[in-house]
Scaffold this motif. Structure first.
Motif, PDB file in Angstrom:
ATOM      1  N   GLY A 367     -37.231  -1.263 -15.258  1.00 58.06           N
ATOM      2  CA  GLY A 367     -37.188  -1.560 -16.687  1.00 58.06           C
ATOM      3  C   GLY A 367     -38.140  -2.648 -17.131  1.00 58.06           C
ATOM      4  N   LYS A 368     -38.640  -3.443 -16.204  1.00 58.33           N
ATOM      5  CA  LYS A 368     -39.564  -4.520 -16.599  1.00 58.33           C
ATOM      6  C   LYS A 368     -40.982  -3.976 -16.794  1.00 58.33           C
ATOM      7  CE  LYS A 368     -37.272  -8.703 -14.937  1.00 58.33           C
ATOM      8  NZ  LYS A 368     -37.469 -10.032 -14.366  1.00 58.33           N
ATOM      9  N   VAL A 369     -41.749  -4.754 -17.527  1.00 63.67           N
ATOM     10  CA  VAL A 369     -43.148  -4.400 -17.759  1.00 63.67           C
ATOM     11  C   VAL A 369     -43.884  -4.358 -16.413  1.00 63.67           C
ATOM     12  CG1 VAL A 369     -45.320  -5.173 -18.817  1.00 63.67           C
ATOM     13  CG2 VAL A 369     -43.153  -5.371 -20.075  1.00 63.67           C
ATOM     14  N   ALA A 370     -44.696  -3.330 -16.256  1.00 60.82           N
ATOM     15  CA  ALA A 370     -45.372  -3.143 -14.966  1.00 60.82           C
ATOM     16  C   ALA A 370     -46.642  -3.978 -14.890  1.00 60.82           C
ATOM     17  CB  ALA A 370     -45.675  -1.672 -14.742  1.00 60.82           C
ATOM     18  N   ASP A 371     -46.451  -5.286 -14.731  1.00 59.36           N
ATOM     19  CA  ASP A 371     -47.545  -6.206 -14.406  1.00 59.36           C
ATOM     20  C   ASP A 371     -47.440  -6.453 -12.909  1.00 59.36           C
ATOM     21  OD1 ASP A 371     -48.099  -6.360 -17.095  1.00 59.36           O
ATOM     22  OD2 ASP A 371     -47.581  -8.489 -17.316  1.00 59.36           O
ATOM     23  N   LEU A 372     -48.397  -5.957 -12.150  1.00 56.84           N
ATOM     24  CA  LEU A 372     -48.313  -6.208 -10.707  1.00 56.84           C
ATOM     25  C   LEU A 372     -49.690  -6.315 -10.086  1.00 56.84           C
ATOM     26  CD1 LEU A 372     -48.842  -3.575  -8.696  1.00 56.84           C
ATOM     27  CD2 LEU A 372     -46.658  -2.849  -9.618  1.00 56.84           C
ATOM     28  N   VAL A 373     -49.698  -6.906  -8.901  1.00 57.77           N
ATOM     29  CA  VAL A 373     -50.964  -7.187  -8.222  1.00 57.77           C
ATOM     30  C   VAL A 373     -50.899  -6.669  -6.790  1.00 57.77           C
ATOM     31  CG1 VAL A 373     -52.654  -8.967  -7.628  1.00 57.77           C
ATOM     32  CG2 VAL A 373     -51.113  -9.323  -9.565  1.00 57.77           C
ATOM     33  N   ILE A 374     -51.954  -5.986  -6.400  1.00 53.06           N
ATOM     34  CA  ILE A 374     -52.088  -5.545  -5.012  1.00 53.06           C
ATOM     35  C   ILE A 374     -53.121  -6.465  -4.357  1.00 53.06           C
ATOM     36  CG2 ILE A 374     -52.714  -3.642  -3.496  1.00 53.06           C
ATOM     37  CD1 ILE A 374     -52.092  -1.795  -5.972  1.00 53.06           C
ATOM     38  N   TRP A 375     -52.665  -7.220  -3.355  1.00 53.86           N
ATOM     39  CA  TRP A 375     -53.492  -8.262  -2.733  1.00 53.86           C
ATOM     40  C   TRP A 375     -54.020  -7.815  -1.376  1.00 53.86           C
ATOM     41  CZ3 TRP A 375     -54.045 -13.045  -5.268  1.00 53.86           C
ATOM     42  CH2 TRP A 375     -53.163 -13.284  -6.335  1.00 53.86           C
ATOM     43  N   SER A 376     -55.179  -8.377  -1.033  1.00 57.47           N
ATOM     44  CA  SER A 376     -55.747  -8.099   0.290  1.00 57.47           C
ATOM     45  C   SER A 376     -54.899  -8.731   1.395  1.00 57.47           C
ATOM     46  CB  SER A 376     -57.179  -8.640   0.360  1.00 57.47           C
ATOM     47  OG  SER A 376     -57.192 -10.040   0.128  1.00 57.47           O
ATOM     48  N   GLY A 377     -54.123  -9.719   1.047  1.00 58.93           N
ATOM     49  CA  GLY A 377     -53.294 -10.434   2.029  1.00 58.93           C
ATOM     50  C   GLY A 377     -52.416 -11.425   1.283  1.00 58.93           C
ATOM     51  N   ASP A 378     -52.001 -12.438   1.982  1.00 56.41           N
ATOM     52  CA  ASP A 378     -51.139 -13.481   1.415  1.00 56.41           C
ATOM     53  C   ASP A 378     -51.789 -14.068   0.153  1.00 56.41           C
ATOM     54  OD1 ASP A 378     -49.804 -15.824   0.804  1.00 56.41           O
ATOM     55  OD2 ASP A 378     -49.789 -16.593   2.865  1.00 56.41           O
ATOM     56  N   PRO A 379     -51.144 -13.917  -1.001  1.00 49.54           N
ATOM     57  CA  PRO A 379     -51.766 -14.398  -2.239  1.00 49.54           C
ATOM     58  C   PRO A 379     -52.021 -15.907  -2.271  1.00 49.54           C
ATOM     59  CG  PRO A 379     -49.624 -13.358  -2.687  1.00 49.54           C
ATOM     60  CD  PRO A 379     -49.839 -13.290  -1.210  1.00 49.54           C
ATOM     61  N   LEU A 380     -51.315 -16.663  -1.448  1.00 51.02           N
ATOM     62  CA  LEU A 380     -51.493 -18.115  -1.464  1.00 51.02           C
ATOM     63  C   LEU A 380     -52.593 -18.568  -0.504  1.00 51.02           C
ATOM     64  CD1 LEU A 380     -47.765 -19.335  -1.595  1.00 51.02           C
ATOM     65  CD2 LEU A 380     -49.199 -18.358  -3.393  1.00 51.02           C
ATOM     66  N   GLU A 381     -53.194 -17.626   0.199  1.00 49.14           N
ATOM     67  CA  GLU A 381     -54.281 -17.957   1.124  1.00 49.14           C
ATOM     68  C   GLU A 381     -55.619 -17.972   0.392  1.00 49.14           C
ATOM     69  OE1 GLU A 381     -54.822 -19.171   3.830  1.00 49.14           O
ATOM     70  OE2 GLU A 381     -53.375 -18.611   5.379  1.00 49.14           O
ATOM     71  N   ALA A 382     -56.410 -19.007   0.667  1.00 49.00           N
ATOM     72  CA  ALA A 382     -57.670 -19.202  -0.059  1.00 49.00           C
ATOM     73  C   ALA A 382     -58.641 -18.032   0.120  1.00 49.00           C
ATOM     74  CB  ALA A 382     -58.333 -20.500   0.402  1.00 49.00           C
TER      75      ALA A 382
END
Lengths: 423, 470
Positions: A367-382
């Motif tokens: 039901g939520k707005v489909a804002d999503l991200v497909i990341w190459s790996g850990d999003p917090l990694e530089a």
């Protein structure tokens, strides 16, 4: 009136026509909801909203499949405190809608409203969204007034950018706020109390042009504070030293209706239990760990982790042109004691809750707005980055002015001048 | 009154005549000693920490010149690197550190810092970086502004920074001398000065000087900026000729009068003599193109462009002219000349064969330069630029060392070089990695495992947060 309806209708039609049904398949999905993280998960998106998330979900016919195998999938990130859409070039290059020179109309600043100023064509939107940011809380950055004006929540998608106008009111009770209030907190707080008293005296009824008014605030300013004093509009207060944070908590105790968040809270760790007890969430800029002023002597990168451990809800993402730094900031907070999952929450669900938009945003839930991200790996990694970002269920073009400049100059060995070469 | 004056004049004339007569009598003028300029009047008093034999074993090594050694060892003693490899013998009394799961790199060198000249707490009292009183102030030296108690030095140390160049700001066409220091807290700046490092000279292109001087007598345009540099170099050439003439005449026994010392021209002539390295703040590609011609016109060397936000547009020319670019990973948009900043600037400059440096220009950025390199490397790799982590580490140590003229002493893990190195808790291209042990000249300058050893500046003593993790 007719014209407006037509425009609205056209808008709706174009949205419906664009909305593609998509299945994001095979990723490691951090839903940031009670569902937790789903390995090899499928996210079904229909008409711009999430229809289902889980393992082994059957993909209906006519859904475009995006393969996310081996990738990380997260909700779209939310800029927690930015001026995105209000500033193109910061200095000496023309109008900056995030700054204001005080005028009589709004000496207290509360009447300022950025929802009129947001430019969806601002280049910062493209630059930020290909880094995984799909929403941003955006507000004034420089006003030299008691209040910093009314900020908004914007989407970085291709349409419907103004998600929530008048989402929050800003106030600074740090050294800078004291300087703007005549040079002292001894003047700042009585001014804040007076502003609240004047707004509270209106009992929820805005002054009209005809009404007689003898208050200190301008009519526009006092009217703008009505939703704040009634708790309908979030008040975001920048406070840094421990004693200022305590003043803010005491202020909330005096005005129990207030819906309050702390901004920066540099020495928040020293009063973490009190912040937690008051149920006040914080927006952190967790990097500054130097005593830039005497109201941030105890700054430390451990602040986020300590506040989180005390039970304070933490958001991260105070930036504008380089909003992408927020993932690095969260990663550094993790390196300094914040649990990883809470680091990601600080960029997503916590911020959605803080601004009261969690019904539609901040997590991947049915039901939520489909804002999503497909990341190459850990999003917090530089070294990692988004490979595909979806906003309102649409896979955006992973392009910006910057990527076009890059592509133009990637090969310097050319026989014709670069500006005549199509990327 | 008038009479008295005349009397004095007469006396003076008489004295001169007598002296001249004496000279003639001796048949030869006595030659005054050659006046020479002391080029090091504020010498380094740096003293390294004790450096016992130390062996770090079983560690992933980035040697800083493109090599990576798995399960390697590094031995250092008395301030120098003694051995690097997979089979390293250590003396029996060596301190042995198991580096399992950890990474070892050369210490990070920041080619662009304002620590000490814009110290925290910030404000007018600590604003000592721009002598914004006229456009050419080559006579000022950053080391005369630096406050060694700036807490930023200690934070940078915890980020693995072992040496840094501290520059004046960019308000002026010629901002003044920079200084390269060891990042070891001292009582005076001389205690921190990197021994035998050459001086640098900060110069600035573009928006800043014309903004600062536009209403203060100019320059107010880029063309005004360039005229300002050209006149300064022309004056320096004239000054050089005067001193050369003086030296020649002295050598010929002509007993010449030495030229009047001019501190501004001393520094500029030092550049023309090749003793002082120019580090030039420039953003736009076209500004840098003009500066490359300027340096040829006056026959001097620009060691580096600082910030170089558009270096990617002329990286091939920077390679040809052998000028380094010291860059951010992603700063952009804060002013017009920073508007075309892109995330791939650093790897694109490297790819073109030019010297790429990751710099900070920030008391926060300096704490995480390894992450700046990581972002740039990731962005470059995604754009198809094939660079390894081992090669990328050159941006943090070897290349800045080259630009500062200290690569013969530091900047890589090679036998005989200064033992400036960092043991990282994990792959330093990870956001989660932290500098665990930082060695400067073989001395343990920072040890994350031992909080009681963390340096605390005088300013932070007795304040909230004293000695806390930062």
């Amino acid at each position: 009136m007719k014209k407006t309806s037509l425009a609205l209708l056209t808008g709706l039609l174009s949205l419906a026509a664009q909305a593609e049904n998509i299945a994001v398949v095979g990723g490691f999905v951090h839903t940031m909801s009670a569902q937790g993280s789903v390995d090899n998960g499928t996210v079904l998106i229909r008409d711009g909203r999430i229809e289902a998330i889980g393992q082994g979900i059957e993909i209906p016919a006519h859904f475009r499949v995006i393969d996310a195998k081996g990738k990380i999938v997260t909700p779209g990130l939310i800029g927690a405190y930015t001026s995105v859409g209000l500033v193109e070039v910061g200095s000496s290059a023309g109008t900056v809608d995030a700054s204001y020179k005080p005028q009589d109309f709004s000496k207290a600043g509360s009447a300022l409203d950025v929802s009129y100023a947001i430019n969806p064509d601002n280049s910062v939107l493209d630059v930020s969204r290909i880094e995984g940011f799909t929403l941003a809380a955006t507000g004034m950055s420089s006003t030299h007034t008691l209040f910093g004006g009314q900020g908004a929540i914007i989407s970085l998608g291709d349409s419907d950018n103004l998600v929530k106008p008048k989402a929050f009111m800003s106030l600074s009770v740090n050294n800078g706020g004291a300087d703007d209030a005549g040079g002292s907190r001894a003047s700042l707080w009585p001014q804040v109390e007076n502003a609240f008293a004047e707004a509270e005296a209106l009992n929820g009824k805005a002054l009209s042009a005809k009404d007689e008014w003898h208050g200190y605030l301008s009519k526009a300013d006092v009217n703008a504070l009505i939703p704040v004093v009634t708790g309908k509009m979030l008040l975001v207060v920048d406070a840094r030293r421990a004693s200022d944070i305590r003043q803010v908590l005491a202020f909330k105790a005096r005005h129990p209706k207030l819906n309050l968040a702390l901004l920066r809270a540099t020495e928040g760790w020293r009063v973490a239990d009190e912040i937690a007890k008051a149920g006040v969430p914080v927006i952190l800029d967790p990097e500054p760990n130097l005593p830039y002023a005497f109201d941030m002597l105890a700054s430390t990168m451990a602040n986020a982790g300590r506040l989180d451990a005390a039970g304070v809800q933490v958001s991260i993402g105070v930036e504008t042109h380089n909003l992408r730094l927020a993932t690095q900031h969260a990663g550094n907070a993790v390196a300094n004691g914040l649990p990883w999952q809470d680091g990601l929450a600080a960029l997503t669900i916590n911020t959605a809750k803080l601004f009261g938009i969690d019904k539609d945003y901040g997590s991947l839930e049915k039901g939520k707005v489909a804002d999503l991200v497909i990341w190459s790996g850990d999003p917090l990694e530089a070294m990692q980055a988004p490979e595909q970002v979806l906003i309102n269920g649409e896979a955006i073009k992973m392009e910006s002015r910057q990527t076009k400049l890059r592509d133009r100059y990637l090969n310097l060995k050319r026989d014709t001048p670069h500006q005549y070469m199509r990327p | 009154m008038k009479k008295q004056q005349t009397g004095r004049l007469l006396l003076a004339t008489l004295t001169m005549a007598v002296l001249a007569a004496c000279g003639q009598k001796a048949d030869k003028q006595p030659t005054a000693p050659l006046v020479e300029i002391n080029k090091d009047p504020y010498p380094s008093t740096y003293k390294a920490l004790p450096s016992p034999a130390t062996l770090i074993t079983n560690v992933s090594i980035l040697d800083g010149i493109g090599g990576q050694i798995e399960k390697g060892s590094v031995l250092f003693q008395d301030g120098k690197i003694v051995a690097v490899g997979t089979q390293v013998e250590a003396p029996a009394d060596a301190v042995v550190i198991d580096g399992k799961g950890k990474w070892l790199t050369p210490g990070i060198i920041d080619a662009h810092s304002h620590l000490g000249v814009y110290a925290t707490p910030d404000g007018p009292s600590h604003s000592d970086g721009n002598e914004a009183t006229k456009p050419v102030t080559a006579q000022v030296w950053a080391e005369h502004s630096i406050w060694p108690q700036d807490p930023g030095f200690r934070r940078a140390l915890a980020g693995g920074v072992t040496s840094l160049q501290i520059l004046p700001g960019s308000a002026n066409l010629v901002g003044g001398r920079s200084v390269t220091v060891k990042n070891l807290p001292g009582r005076t700046i001389q205690d921190m000065k990197f021994p035998d490092a050459p001086y640098g000279l900060k110069m600035a292109c573009g928006e800043n000087p014309k903004r600062v001087y536009g209403n203060k007598g100019g320059p107010s345009t880029r063309m005004g900026n360039v005229a300002g540099y050209r006149q300064a170099w022309a004056d320096a050439q004239d000054y050089q000729r005067k001193w050369d003439k003086y030296a020649e005449e002295h050598k010929a026994g002509k007993n010449p009068t030495p030229p009047k010392r001019d501190l501004t021209l001393d520094t500029l002539a030092g550049v023309l003599n090749g003793e002082i390295l120019v580090h030039m703040h420039c953003y736009r590609a076209d500004d840098m193109g003009t500066m490359l011609d300027l340096m040829k016109e006056f026959d001097y060397k620009i060691a580096s462009f600082q910030h170089a936000v558009e270096a990617y547009k002329i990286a091939d020319r920077l390679a040809t002219d052998n000028v380094c670019s010291a860059m951010w990973a992603d700063w952009w948009g804060f002013k017009m000349e920073a508007y075309d900043g892109i995330r791939e600037n650093i790897p694109m400059v490297h790819q073109a064969g030019a010297c790429a440096i990751v710099h900070s220009d920030s008391d926060l950025g300096i704490q995480r330069l390894n992450q700046e390199a990581a972002k740039a490397l990731g962005d470059g790799q995604r754009a198809g630029i094939d660079i390894s982590k081992a090669v990328a580490w050159q941006w943090l140590s070897a290349n800045p060392a080259k630009s500062l003229g200290i690569f013969d002493k530091t900047g890589s893990l090679e036998v005989g070089k200064n033992a400036d190195l960092v043991l990282w808790s994990a792959d330093p291209f990870s956001t989660y990695a932290q500098a665990e042990r930082v060695y400067i000249d073989g001395g343990l300058a920072f040890d994350r495992q031992s909080p009681e050893s963390w340096p605390v500046s005088d300013f932070e003593l007795g304040q909230p947060g004293e000695g806390d993790v930062k």
